[in-house]
Write a protein that holds these residues in place. Structure first.
Motif: not given
Length: 233
Positions: A183-184, A188-189, A203-205, A210-217
């Protein structure tokens, strides 16, 4: 007479009058530069370089190489694709003179890869920057002693403020797999509401992944579908 020089991690066999495209040098068009990493001059082979040898050249222009395309597609898990173009920055030079000896005393600016500061060949053949020479001169000049100030109490370091949700923001922890840490990151984003997440495109996903390194989450947990339901209240 020919020579083999090294610059930008590559080796080139050159002769007087040759025109080369090398990795970008810290020089302008019209400058005269000297390559000091000479591996071979005529029949003399260096160990690894030939002592005192150098290749002088004139910078013709700063150019760019041909465009290369890098295409990445994640088919099974992420269903995203990305195309990137790149043009390598190069320097066009014309070989002027090949020196078998005495290059370390020529005083010609050394050819240095990258966009850093210009260098001048020193007496020992090593590149010496003008900034470094000025710093050495300042260091050798004695400084007048300044009166010591009385010690004062240091203020306690301020703690970094945690990002807070803006007024009217949603509780993003209701999404599957989202805890305080995630959530933090979202706050921040600039992501504060379920409506924002519900409106994400592919495209947003991909960008947020990539920006937050969610790795497909995002797709794996189904955030968009959950956000649509949560946004309805």
């Amino acid at each position: 007479m020919f020579a083999v020089l090294k610059t930008g991690g590559k080796q080139y066999k050159v002769a007087s009058g040759d025109v080369l495209r090398v990795e970008k040098l810290a020089a302008k068009a019209g400058d005269k530069v000297q390559f000091n990493e000479v591996l071979m001059v005529g029949s003399t082979v260096g160990t690894p370089t030939v002592a005192g040898a150098g290749v002088q050249a004139e910078v013709i222009d700063q150019i760019k190489g041909e465009k290369t395309i890098n295409f990445v597609k994640r088919r099974r898990k992420h269903s995203s694709q990305r195309t990137k173009g790149h043009r390598q920055q190069l320097t066009l030079v014309r070989i002027a003179e090949i020196l078998e000896k005495g290059a370390d005393k020529s005083g010609v600016m050394a050819a240095v890869s990258g966009a850093g500061t210009a260098y001048v060949t020193g007496a020992n053949g090593a590149p010496t920057s003008k900034k470094a020479a000025a710093a050495a001169e300042r260091a050798s000049t004695p400084k007048a002693e300044k009166p010591k100030a009385e010690p004062t109490a240091k203020a306690a370091p301020k703690a970094k403020a945690e990002p807070k949700a803006a007024a009217g923001a949603d509780d993003l922890k209701k999404l599957s797999g989202v805890g305080p840490a995630l959530e933090k990151k979202l706050l921040e984003a600039g992501v504060t509401t379920f409506a924002q997440i519900a409106a994400w495109t592919e495209a947003d996903v991909a960008a947020m992944d990539e920006k937050l390194s969610f790795k497909g989450r995002i797709e794996r947990e189904g955030w968009i579908a959950q956000a649509v339901e949560l946004a309805k209240g």
